[in-house]
Design a protein around this motif. Sequence first.
Motif, PDB file in Angstrom:
ATOM      1  N   GLN A 233       1.689  -1.256   4.161  1.00  0.00           N
ATOM      2  CA  GLN A 233       1.407  -2.628   4.556  1.00  0.00           C
ATOM      3  C   GLN A 233       1.344  -3.521   3.320  1.00  0.00           C
ATOM      4  O   GLN A 233       0.938  -3.080   2.243  1.00  0.00           O
TER       5      GLN A 233
ATOM      6  N   CYS B 262       0.850  -1.193   0.000  1.00  0.00           N
ATOM      7  CA  CYS B 262       0.000   0.000   0.000  1.00  0.00           C
ATOM      8  C   CYS B 262       0.882   1.239   0.000  1.00  0.00           C
ATOM      9  O   CYS B 262       1.756   1.375   0.864  1.00  0.00           O
TER      10      CYS B 262
ATOM     11  N   CYS C 167      -0.010   3.312   3.746  1.00  0.00           N
ATOM     12  CA  CYS C 167       0.423   2.771   5.041  1.00  0.00           C
ATOM     13  C   CYS C 167       1.591   1.798   4.923  1.00  0.00           C
ATOM     14  O   CYS C 167       2.122   1.348   5.953  1.00  0.00           O
TER      15      CYS C 167
ATOM     16  N   ILE D 103      -0.287  -6.508   1.185  1.00  0.00           N
ATOM     17  CA  ILE D 103      -1.625  -7.067   1.032  1.00  0.00           C
ATOM     18  C   ILE D 103      -1.572  -8.182  -0.002  1.00  0.00           C
ATOM     19  O   ILE D 103      -1.025  -7.994  -1.097  1.00  0.00           O
TER      20      ILE D 103
ATOM     21  N   CYS E  90      -7.159  -0.586   0.206  1.00  0.00           N
ATOM     22  CA  CYS E  90      -6.299  -1.172   1.233  1.00  0.00           C
ATOM     23  C   CYS E  90      -7.141  -1.683   2.393  1.00  0.00           C
ATOM     24  O   CYS E  90      -7.997  -0.967   2.929  1.00  0.00           O
ATOM     25  N   THR E  91      -6.890  -2.916   2.806  1.00  0.00           N
ATOM     26  CA  THR E  91      -7.633  -3.518   3.912  1.00  0.00           C
ATOM     27  C   THR E  91      -7.188  -2.996   5.262  1.00  0.00           C
ATOM     28  O   THR E  91      -7.833  -3.284   6.274  1.00  0.00           O
ATOM     29  N   HIS E  92      -6.095  -2.228   5.309  1.00  0.00           N
ATOM     30  CA  HIS E  92      -5.580  -1.703   6.574  1.00  0.00           C
ATOM     31  C   HIS E  92      -5.971  -0.245   6.795  1.00  0.00           C
ATOM     32  O   HIS E  92      -6.385   0.123   7.897  1.00  0.00           O
ATOM     33  N   CYS E  93      -5.821   0.603   5.761  1.00  0.00           N
ATOM     34  CA  CYS E  93      -6.050   2.047   5.936  1.00  0.00           C
ATOM     35  C   CYS E  93      -7.117   2.605   5.004  1.00  0.00           C
ATOM     36  O   CYS E  93      -7.350   3.819   5.000  1.00  0.00           O
TER      37      CYS E  93
END
Length: 313
Positions: A35, A30, A33, A37, A49-52
């Motif tokens: 991260q 990403c 962030c 994925i 993005c599954t985090h942010c």
Amino acid sequence: MNWISDWALPKVKALFGQPREVPDNLWHKCPACEQMIFHRDLERNLYVCTHCNHHLRLTAAGRVKATLDEGWSRIELPKVPLDPLRFRDQRRYADRLKEAQAKAGMDDAVLVAQGSILGRKAVVAVFEFAFMAGSMGAAVGEALVTAAKLAVLQDAPLIVFTASGGARMQEGAVSLMQMPRTVIATRMVKEAGLPFIVVLCDPTTGGVTASFAMLGDIQIAEPGALIGFAGARVIEQTVREKLPEGFQRAEYLLEHGILDMVVKRHDLRATLARLISLLREPMLLAEPEPEAEALPALPAPEPAEAAEDAKPA
């Protein structure tokens, strides 16, 4: 004799088989962030993005698939001269086009399709940023004119998803002439009484922003999308002032009245269907409320009583 390499290693390889090659695109980083994925999780989440919840760039084919119902059809676009100026810088423009076509799997930077959005028919034109940064040349102008004519023919709204770096410098004045051409295309749709909806994706800049991309009846953007004409650094050097935080981002433009709404990618399909319904489907007139019963009229006073009432006290 090296018995490890000559005897032992071949035996081990024969026992376990040849190692399989691992693809390079299994994981995506990403840009917001940082991260990692897994690619299937990213595809299922529409490249958000599954985090942010950062919205990554989506391919033109992927966006059409995420927007239109199943059964949509891709429109064959007219051919245009590939290299009208026979342009060459470090490489020939014709070679750059061939490379971009092989990379993106498209003839040029716009895909046009027709179908429906939750049962409501629509014509969509989607920019592919991976094709020479979604730059607008003669083929892009022709694609948008074709999409406008098809929308009028099908009596359907035209929805354009923009993601572009602006005019294509390799086509010179031919590219600049696509700005008025695309404006005329929007007029064709509006004069037919059809909605023209623009979805501004990251990034939308340059001549695309300066022409049809700001003429939509409804202006939508994805969260965090970069939208502007010139770059922030160029503007700062011109005005000699520090630009505010978030300048040229979708949320900043929404606050200052440039956009009508900022919609998350997961909600975009339902939002477009609702807008089409509001703009195209006749509103049901509410049943008129029953009239209130009239109060009985008071009886008129007798002439004598009226005269007595008129006497001064």
